[in-house]
Design an enzyme around this catalytic site. Structure first.
Site, PDB file in Angstrom:
ATOM      1  CG  HIS A 230      -0.030   0.183   2.473  1.00 42.32           C
ATOM      2  ND1 HIS A 230       0.324  -0.830   3.136  1.00 42.32           N
ATOM      3  CD2 HIS A 230       0.042   1.409   3.092  1.00 42.32           C
ATOM      4  CE1 HIS A 230       1.134  -0.181   4.325  1.00 42.32           C
ATOM      5  NE2 HIS A 230       0.826   1.021   4.348  1.00 42.32           N
ATOM      6  CB  THR A 232       0.430   5.589   4.031  1.00 46.04           C
ATOM      7  OG1 THR A 232       0.552   4.233   4.676  1.00 46.04           O
ATOM      8  CG2 THR A 232      -0.134   6.527   5.132  1.00 46.04           C
ATOM      9  CG  HIS A 309       6.705   5.668   0.831  1.00 42.50           C
ATOM     10  ND1 HIS A 309       6.661   6.787   1.599  1.00 42.50           N
ATOM     11  CD2 HIS A 309       6.886   4.566   1.596  1.00 42.50           C
ATOM     12  CE1 HIS A 309       6.096   6.350   2.651  1.00 42.50           C
ATOM     13  NE2 HIS A 309       6.524   5.085   2.782  1.00 42.50           N
ATOM     14  CB  THR A 311       7.058   0.128   3.343  1.00 46.24           C
ATOM     15  OG1 THR A 311       6.980   1.576   3.580  1.00 46.24           O
ATOM     16  CG2 THR A 311       7.990  -0.427   3.933  1.00 46.24           C
TER      17      THR A 311
END
EC number: 3.1.4.37
Length: 400
Positions: A230, A232, A309, A311
């Site tokens: 995902h 955020t 971004h 992760t």
């Protein structure tokens, strides 16, 4: 029931019913729709529309089927136990779309459901009816099948008057996109670990008294996100974080909730602490991006969306929030005029050394990944991840 009739009804204006791209994208996900609302507010009608829209691979679990009267759960502990066992059985069967029809007015109950979703790697979508009478106890008294009085309904109302905010909002990749990006990230780590320029800089990844000629980066970044990946947007801490309520109340956030988007990945990066994918946000996506997250210090003036971004992994003792900080430091360096030194070519693009053990792979061909904008409502802690397949149980993973 024909879903074509939904187009004219204002109470059925949800992206997951009206937007065909969203419908197609949700077919590549595992989604638990949790309906919330007072008895008579239109939950069951909405649930049937969802089931009708997604048809195959869809299952509805309704509290009505267990003869549960809306109210305090204590009186129906055995019925809820059976409902939860049946819901878990549906999760194990990997239904793409699960619909839970109940009042779901208690935080404690919702937290149980969020934990179940984590265990079986379902994304959660909270859905409340948009009917004009959804909070009007006088009208609901006439409409609810349980013959509950207005006073009975008023007792349930406080838990439903405020939106339930997630730990964070974000774009959650489909299983297919998640697997493709994960594979690309793993290949990057393997190629980088074998690159001669990287081997000269190993000191940033190992302690001084540990002479090494090579490091397995896939193992080094062993703290991995379970399930789908995902990006955020806003950390809300269930409404406790600064600006969370204001963010959630924005019209664009409400209209985009459970809507499909295509994200563009322009680069992958590695630092001694994290590895991640750099996301290039479109104008439409930037509308969902908070104004205050692209700064490391108050004086920073970085382009909006700089922190976007996904992760892909963290070193052992590092928290996932560090990935965005690492990317902002890279963007700050770029803004200062230093894009790093080009040190070679990997299978997906050019490799740049940015100093201090930081590396950037600029993708020759940008990746597009499909995602659903929703919230993550779990605890963000280690949970035993369970597989839908027989006997399949994964080790505990931390949601990052």
């Amino acid at each position: 029931m024909s879903s074509s009739g939904a187009k004219d009804k204002p109470e059925l204006q949800f992206p997951f019913l009206q937007d065909e791209e969203t419908v197609a994208t949700l077919q590549e996900c595992k989604t638990l729709f949790i309906l919330r609302g007072l008895p008579g507010s239109g939950k069951s009608t909405l649930a049937r529309f969802i089931v009708d829209k997604y048809r195959d691979g869809t299952k509805m679990v309704s509290a009505d089927s267990y003869k549960i009267t809306p109210g305090a759960r204590g009186s129906f502990s055995e019925e809820y136990k059976q409902l939860d066992e049946d819901l878990a059985a549906c999760c194990r069967r990997d239904f793409r779309v699960l619909v839970l029809d109940d009042t779901n007015h208690e935080r404690e109950r919702l937290e149980q459901l969020f934990e179940l979703a984590d265990q079986y790697q379902y994304q959660v979508v909270l859905v409340e009816p948009k009917t004009a009478w959804r909070l009007d106890c006088a009208q609901l008294k006439e409409k609810n099948q349980w013959q509950l009085s207005a006073d009975d309904l008023k007792k349930l109302k406080p838990g439903l008057e405020k939106d339930f905010l997630p730990l964070y909002f974000g774009w959650f990749l489909t299983k297919k996109s998640s697997a493709a990006l994960w594979k690309t990230g793993q290949t990057f780590l393997e190629e980088l670990g074998n690159h001669k320029a990287f081997k000269k800089e190993l000191r940033h990844f190992v302690s001084g008294d540990e002479p090494r000629e090579k490091i397995e980066l896939v193992t080094y970044f062993g703290k991995r996100p379970p399930g789908v990946l995902h990006c955020t947007t806003k950390f809300c801490d269930y409404g406790k974080a600064a600006g969370a309520e204001e963010y959630a109340q924005q019209d664009v956030v409400k209209k985009s909730y459970c809507k499909a988007f295509t994200l563009t990945i322009s680069a992958l990066f590695v630092t001694p602490k994290t590895t991640g994918a750099r996301v290039e946000l479109s104008e439409q996506q930037l509308a969902l991006w908070p104004n205050d997250v692209d700064k490391l210090s108050p004086s920073d003036n970085l382009p909006r969306g700089s922190r976007a971004h996904i992760t892909l992994g963290c070193a052992g003792d590092v928290e996932a929030v560090q990935t965005g900080i690492d990317l902002l430091e890279i963007v700050r360096q770029e803004k200062g005029g230093s894009r790093g030194e080009e040190v070679g070519e990997l299978s997906r693009g050019k490799l740049y050394s940015l100093g201090s053990g930081r590396w950037m792979l600029s993708l020759a061909k940008k990746m597009e990944v499909r995602a659903i904008f929703t919230g993550y409502y779990g605890k963000g802690k280690a949970v035993p991840i369970r597989s839908g397949r027989k006997g399949g149980s994964f080790q505990s993973c931390t949601i990052i």
